[in-house]
Design a protein around this motif. Sequence first.
Motif, PDB file in Angstrom:
ATOM      1  N   GLU A 117      63.291  22.311  17.397  1.00 10.36           N
ATOM      2  CA  GLU A 117      62.815  23.140  18.514  1.00 10.36           C
ATOM      3  C   GLU A 117      63.936  24.012  19.080  1.00 10.36           C
ATOM      4  N   SER A 120      64.650  26.766  16.641  1.00  9.44           N
ATOM      5  CA  SER A 120      63.538  27.711  16.654  1.00  9.44           C
ATOM      6  C   SER A 120      63.651  28.645  17.854  1.00  9.44           C
ATOM      7  N   ALA A 121      63.929  28.079  19.016  1.00  8.54           N
ATOM      8  CA  ALA A 121      64.100  28.896  20.215  1.00  8.54           C
ATOM      9  C   ALA A 121      65.331  29.790  20.093  1.00  8.54           C
ATOM     10  N   SER A 122      66.372  29.281  19.449  1.00  8.84           N
ATOM     11  CA  SER A 122      67.622  30.033  19.312  1.00  8.84           C
ATOM     12  C   SER A 122      67.502  31.194  18.335  1.00  8.84           C
ATOM     13  N   THR A 123      66.526  31.153  17.461  1.00  6.64           N
ATOM     14  CA  THR A 123      66.357  32.221  16.470  1.00  6.64           C
ATOM     15  C   THR A 123      65.075  33.014  16.715  1.00  6.64           C
ATOM     16  N   SER A 124      64.505  32.864  17.899  1.00  9.54           N
ATOM     17  CA  SER A 124      63.220  33.526  18.188  1.00  9.54           C
ATOM     18  C   SER A 124      63.313  35.054  18.148  1.00  9.54           C
ATOM     19  N   SER A 125      64.504  35.606  18.289  1.00 10.93           N
ATOM     20  CA  SER A 125      64.655  37.067  18.248  1.00 10.93           C
ATOM     21  C   SER A 125      64.678  37.597  16.812  1.00 10.93           C
ATOM     22  N   SER A 127      63.113  38.218  13.036  1.00  7.81           N
ATOM     23  CA  SER A 127      61.821  38.319  12.342  1.00  7.81           C
ATOM     24  C   SER A 127      61.782  37.230  11.264  1.00  7.81           C
TER      25      SER A 127
END
Length: 152
Positions: A117, A120-125, A127
């Motif tokens: 999680e 995932s949040a850390s790479t949300s920017s 594509s």
Amino acid sequence: MHNPDRASHTLTGFPAAASAFVSALEANRRRIAEDAGLTGTELRALFRVAQAVSITPKDLAAHLGLTTGAVTAIARRLVDAGFVTRTDHPGDRRSLYLELTPEGHAVMGQIHHDFAEMLSASTSSLSADQLADFTAALTSVAAEVRTRSAQP
């Protein structure tokens, strides 16, 4: 005493980014260990037991770069915490295996879930294509570092 000839040793570019990434992961590992009431080495041992499914103390000691006596103390602590159990070695009555308990599986499942999680949040920017490229590059660099680290 101040020495004007001393210089700071700092990394730049990709080496600096890689070092910062590793440092961030180490800080996260320390937090996870603290949350679980473990030392960093105990957490590394728990991760190895979880990865191996079943491992002898001797193999765990080799993986951690510790003596079997040190691993015996670590294993005892993990057993006392309820995360690991000792099981008889079917081929050697003088040996045993270390395996996760149901509580150990639950802890590892939660650690992996939280880590996934966070990443995932850390790479949300990124594509989906950027994330795939980043994953491939990180995997490739890690493999090459392992190869080069094994060389004399």
